[in-house]
Design an enzyme around this catalytic site. Sequence first.
Site, PDB file in Angstrom:
ATOM      1  CG  ASP A  86      71.309  62.396  49.970  1.00 39.28           C
ATOM      2  OD1 ASP A  86      70.870  62.145  48.831  1.00 39.28           O
ATOM      3  OD2 ASP A  86      72.091  61.652  50.579  1.00 39.28           O
ATOM      4  CD  GLU A 204      77.993  49.482  60.805  1.00 38.09           C
ATOM      5  OE1 GLU A 204      78.616  50.570  60.757  1.00 38.09           O
ATOM      6  OE2 GLU A 204      77.123  49.231  61.642  1.00 38.09           O
ATOM      7  CG  HIS A 394      67.427  59.909  60.076  1.00 30.53           C
ATOM      8  ND1 HIS A 394      67.710  60.695  61.171  1.00 30.53           N
ATOM      9  CD2 HIS A 394      68.378  60.207  59.144  1.00 30.53           C
ATOM     10  CE1 HIS A 394      68.789  61.422  60.908  1.00 30.53           C
ATOM     11  NE2 HIS A 394      69.206  61.155  59.688  1.00 30.53           N
TER      12      HIS A 394
END
Length: 475
Positions: A86, A204, A394
């Site tokens: 990704d 979120e 991360h």
Amino acid sequence: MLKDHGNNHREITLQHGKLHVFANDEVYENLGHKVYEMADNNLSIPRNVYMSYTPDAHVGIGTCIGTTAVWNMKDGFVSPSIVGSDIGCGMRVHLTPLKKEDIVDKKLRREMIKAIEKYVPANERGATHYQNIRVEKIVSEGIHGLPPQYVPDYYTPKNRRSLTHVEHDKFTYDTDYLDTIPDKMWSRAWQQVGTLGGGNHFVELQHISIREENREIAEKWGLFDGQVVVMIHSGSRAWGGMLGPKYTKDFRAAMEKWGVGTADPNLVFAPIDTEEGQRYLNLMYSALNYAVVNRHMIAYGVREGLRDVFGSDMETPVLYDLMHNYALKEFHRNQPMLIHRKGTTRALPAGHFLNREAYKETGHPALIPGSMGTSSYIMVGETSGEKNFYSICHGAGRVRSRRATKELVSVDQFAQSMKVGTEEEVLVNQRTLQSILDECPQAYKDVDQVIDSVVGAGLASVVAECKPMAVIKGV
């Protein structure tokens, strides 16, 4: 051979080179032998300058997630395996004027989730709402390639946060390489602009608490205690997803021709100055442009949804956008180097020349997600982070696979961690927790231990802790 530098920093000599590990005792003891096997394979790529693991390190394909690997530009190598599939996946945070108490009502939070989902498709394949966005423009020009209507501060040139408060608003490269992209890839990428994707991607709603030792920085960034912020995690979707396998295949063919390889057939690499290396790097930059735009458009959709709930005056300025899957030319030790970060986040300190102008004085926000039901963190780099090429974690990092999670964790355990049935319940957009069980907090490491490792190593410090209130997950 192990050399303990103290402060959560260990240097391990493997067969093919040295691996630096930044982790506290608890995290270090639970890394497992497989990560060292993968590190040794990576170190067998010639002329490696440096390699490390952050505390969220865990097994990936070809290379562990949580890896920083460095080569000199003049004679180094590039590896799609040490970038990740990704390409450009990363984080983004937007500020709101709302406070925790403004959205504590569950019914209101449900309304907010529904409103955001109206604008942000949350399924794996995606179906864009933005049919006038041209993929060839955004992969070439980044945010600059968007129609002005999608850049909220386009008409305020003195305060264009959309362009100034992001790690990169445009990657420049040789766009002639785009001629090799098949038509179906253009079409699918167009369909997914502004879509969330599945897996661990999310939007979120969080409320924050400021760490006293960094309150001055927080205030300069526009943060305050109890503030509601929006955290976004997504990447380059189909554009990067299709580049990875194609060029992994090309690299493997070239490696067979050259007669090189490692013990892991999933680990591919090529010299930077070869045709394979240059093609990959240039097209990787196109995926980085796509990824930044995709998160920008997700954030645009979030703002539109919040306006439906709170009125047209609602503004959600970007705090920062940054990546954690890429290979980027940076200057370190007075020379150009190619820094691979696979599941690691750049965290530059105050005064560092690579900071964007808006964050020269303080250092930029480093955005570290936890997992559903646990805290996330907004951090800032420390000058001593130079020893790790200014790379930090991360996220929390997986501790078990998706299959193992479904076998070992019950829905009831998941529900308990999400505080279901209480006033503090973390609401989700999915109709059942079963559908996203593989993303439960039990699938991940303890994010607080990961953050403790980073802080103890002197790589970064916490500016704010972000606690979840509502989550929109893709499936």
